[in-house]
Design a protein around this motif. Structure first.
Motif, mmCIF file in Angstrom:
data_model
loop_
_atom_site.group_PDB
_atom_site.id
_atom_site.type_symbol
_atom_site.label_atom_id
_atom_site.label_comp_id
_atom_site.label_asym_id
_atom_site.label_seq_id
_atom_site.Cartn_x
_atom_site.Cartn_y
_atom_site.Cartn_z
ATOM 1 N N PRO A 17 0.810 -1.225 0.000
ATOM 2 C CA PRO A 17 0.000 0.000 0.000
ATOM 3 C C PRO A 17 0.842 1.272 0.000
ATOM 4 O O PRO A 17 0.486 2.248 -0.635
ATOM 5 C CB PRO A 17 -0.817 -0.126 1.285
ATOM 6 N N HIS A 18 1.996 1.264 0.707
ATOM 7 C CA HIS A 18 2.853 2.438 0.733
ATOM 8 C C HIS A 18 3.544 2.619 -0.604
ATOM 9 O O HIS A 18 3.684 3.729 -1.087
ATOM 10 C CB HIS A 18 3.887 2.305 1.851
ATOM 11 N N ALA A 19 3.975 1.527 -1.219
ATOM 12 C CA ALA A 19 4.654 1.615 -2.508
ATOM 13 C C ALA A 19 3.735 2.163 -3.575
ATOM 14 O O ALA A 19 4.155 2.913 -4.449
ATOM 15 C CB ALA A 19 5.178 0.231 -2.927
ATOM 16 N N TRP A 20 2.455 1.807 -3.483
ATOM 17 C CA TRP A 20 1.516 2.232 -4.511
ATOM 18 C C TRP A 20 0.850 3.563 -4.168
ATOM 19 O O TRP A 20 0.021 4.057 -4.925
ATOM 20 C CB TRP A 20 0.452 1.155 -4.712
ATOM 21 N N ALA A 21 1.212 4.176 -3.062
ATOM 22 C CA ALA A 21 0.597 5.451 -2.696
ATOM 23 C C ALA A 21 0.902 6.534 -3.725
ATOM 24 O O ALA A 21 0.157 7.497 -3.857
ATOM 25 C CB ALA A 21 1.082 5.889 -1.322
ATOM 26 N N LEU A 22 1.980 6.371 -4.479
ATOM 27 C CA LEU A 22 2.321 7.350 -5.502
ATOM 28 C C LEU A 22 1.254 7.424 -6.582
ATOM 29 O O LEU A 22 1.196 8.390 -7.333
ATOM 30 C CB LEU A 22 3.671 6.979 -6.152
ATOM 31 N N ARG A 23 0.394 6.437 -6.643
ATOM 32 C CA ARG A 23 -0.634 6.418 -7.674
ATOM 33 C C ARG A 23 -1.859 7.223 -7.262
ATOM 34 O O ARG A 23 -2.798 7.331 -8.017
ATOM 35 C CB ARG A 23 -1.042 4.985 -7.981
ATOM 36 N N SER A 24 -1.878 7.788 -6.078
ATOM 37 C CA SER A 24 -3.013 8.601 -5.633
ATOM 38 C C SER A 24 -2.607 10.071 -5.683
ATOM 39 O O SER A 24 -2.008 10.582 -4.751
ATOM 40 C CB SER A 24 -3.419 8.217 -4.205
ATOM 41 N N PRO A 25 -2.860 10.745 -6.804
ATOM 42 C CA PRO A 25 -2.364 12.108 -6.988
ATOM 43 C C PRO A 25 -2.970 13.090 -6.008
ATOM 44 O O PRO A 25 -4.159 13.043 -5.714
ATOM 45 C CB PRO A 25 -2.788 12.443 -8.427
ATOM 46 N N ALA A 26 -2.138 14.002 -5.506
ATOM 47 C CA ALA A 26 -2.628 14.992 -4.550
ATOM 48 C C ALA A 26 -3.644 15.922 -5.199
ATOM 49 O O ALA A 26 -4.501 16.478 -4.538
ATOM 50 C CB ALA A 26 -1.446 15.804 -4.017
ATOM 51 N N GLN A 27 -3.535 16.099 -6.554
ATOM 52 C CA GLN A 27 -4.436 17.014 -7.235
ATOM 53 C C GLN A 27 -5.873 16.492 -7.266
ATOM 54 O O GLN A 27 -6.806 17.254 -7.428
ATOM 55 C CB GLN A 27 -3.963 17.241 -8.679
ATOM 56 N N GLN A 28 -6.048 15.184 -7.140
ATOM 57 C CA GLN A 28 -7.353 14.587 -7.291
ATOM 58 C C GLN A 28 -8.045 14.495 -5.938
ATOM 59 O O GLN A 28 -7.954 13.507 -5.230
ATOM 60 C CB GLN A 28 -7.209 13.185 -7.912
ATOM 61 N N GLN A 29 -8.775 15.559 -5.563
ATOM 62 C CA GLN A 29 -9.438 15.594 -4.271
ATOM 63 C C GLN A 29 -10.931 15.309 -4.377
ATOM 64 O O GLN A 29 -11.561 14.934 -3.410
ATOM 65 C CB GLN A 29 -9.225 16.964 -3.611
ATOM 66 N N VAL A 30 -11.503 15.506 -5.553
ATOM 67 C CA VAL A 30 -12.946 15.343 -5.741
ATOM 68 C C VAL A 30 -13.270 13.856 -5.867
ATOM 69 O O VAL A 30 -12.611 13.124 -6.597
ATOM 70 C CB VAL A 30 -13.419 16.093 -6.998
ATOM 71 N N ARG A 31 -14.286 13.435 -5.119
ATOM 72 C CA ARG A 31 -14.724 12.037 -5.190
ATOM 73 C C ARG A 31 -16.231 11.966 -5.331
ATOM 74 O O ARG A 31 -16.951 12.889 -4.937
ATOM 75 C CB ARG A 31 -14.296 11.277 -3.934
ATOM 76 N N LEU A 32 -16.689 10.864 -5.887
ATOM 77 C CA LEU A 32 -18.113 10.577 -5.939
ATOM 78 C C LEU A 32 -18.515 9.868 -4.657
ATOM 79 O O LEU A 32 -17.696 9.165 -4.041
ATOM 80 C CB LEU A 32 -18.445 9.691 -7.137
ATOM 81 N N SER A 33 -19.763 10.027 -4.265
ATOM 82 C CA SER A 33 -20.271 9.282 -3.117
ATOM 83 C C SER A 33 -20.393 7.805 -3.495
ATOM 84 O O SER A 33 -20.248 7.434 -4.667
ATOM 85 C CB SER A 33 -21.641 9.821 -2.699
#
Length: 231
Positions: A31-47
């Protein structure tokens, strides 16, 4: 099955990055190695409710391409192009005009509308590219690296609309998890072949070319990825 539309001038670096990350999935710290795949710019989420509706629309859109052939509105005919088109159209408003334009019959039960707010609607055609830029185009590699999050390397963990990512050296390839089957575009188009395919999961698990088997023991299979804006 390889995609011909995935050219890159950083093939060697790209291959090293993908394989290093894929190898990281096999260890406890994945999970830590793949955290780079969660961009900081992408904050908007769907419910959660919107995410389920999105997944249903994405599958309906991909199914329409398989059943009726590619709509002329889908212009970039390769595996990443199929994902980009399906995602953008699933985030669209599915009114009568949209249904006619996409050849989707109104006599079939349709998924509920997503009812997106202004920020959520702005996710359409907004892909984070390598380097952090935002644009309408994104490669298969950047789609999973910067616009998705790693789920697992076991297909039992996949949900509708999830992406299967394969690294075949100088080319990368995406497939869409449909539940009972998996859809993808080969990246090539001929007069008698639109390049679209759908295979049963059991068929793919026993594919003669083992590079395409979605199993943890296959070094060419990087795993299952889920779009980062989904809950």
């Amino acid at each position: 099955m390889a995609s011909a539309g995935m050219a890159s001038h950083h093939a060697m670096t790209r291959r090293a990055v993908v394989r290093a990350l894929a190898a990281a999935c096999t260890v406890a710290a994945a999970p830590h190695a793949w955290a780079l795949r969660s961009p900081a710019q992408q904050q908007v989420r769907l419910s959660q409710e919107q995410s389920r509706a999105f997944q249903a629309w994405m599958l309906r859109i991909v199914s329409a391409q398989l059943e009726r052939g590619p709509t002329p509105r889908w212009q970039h005919r390769d595996c990443a192009g199929l994902v980009r088109f399906a995602v953008n159209e699933a985030l669209n408003t599915h009114d009568a005009w949209w249904l006619r334009a996409n050849g989707i019959a109104t006599d079939r039960r349709l998924p509920p509308e997503l009812d997106l707010n202004r920020e959520q609607a702005a996710l359409r055609n907004r892909w984070i590219q390598t380097g952090g830029q935002v644009g309408h185009f994104v490669t298969a590699l950047a789609l999973v690296q910067h616009n998705s999050r790693f789920v697992a390397r076991e297909v039992s963990q996949a949900q509708p609309g999830d992406l299967l990512f394969f690294d075949q050296g100088d080319e990368q390839h995406l497939m869409v998890w449909m539940g009972a089957r998996i859809a993808y575009h080969t990246g090539t188009v001929a007069p008698d072949d639109n390049g679209l395919r759908a295979v049963d999961i059991k068929q793919l698990m026993t594919w003669k070319d083992t590079r395409w088997q979605p199993v943890a023991s296959n070094p060419n299979f990087a795993g299952i990825f889920r779009l980062s804006f989904l809950s």
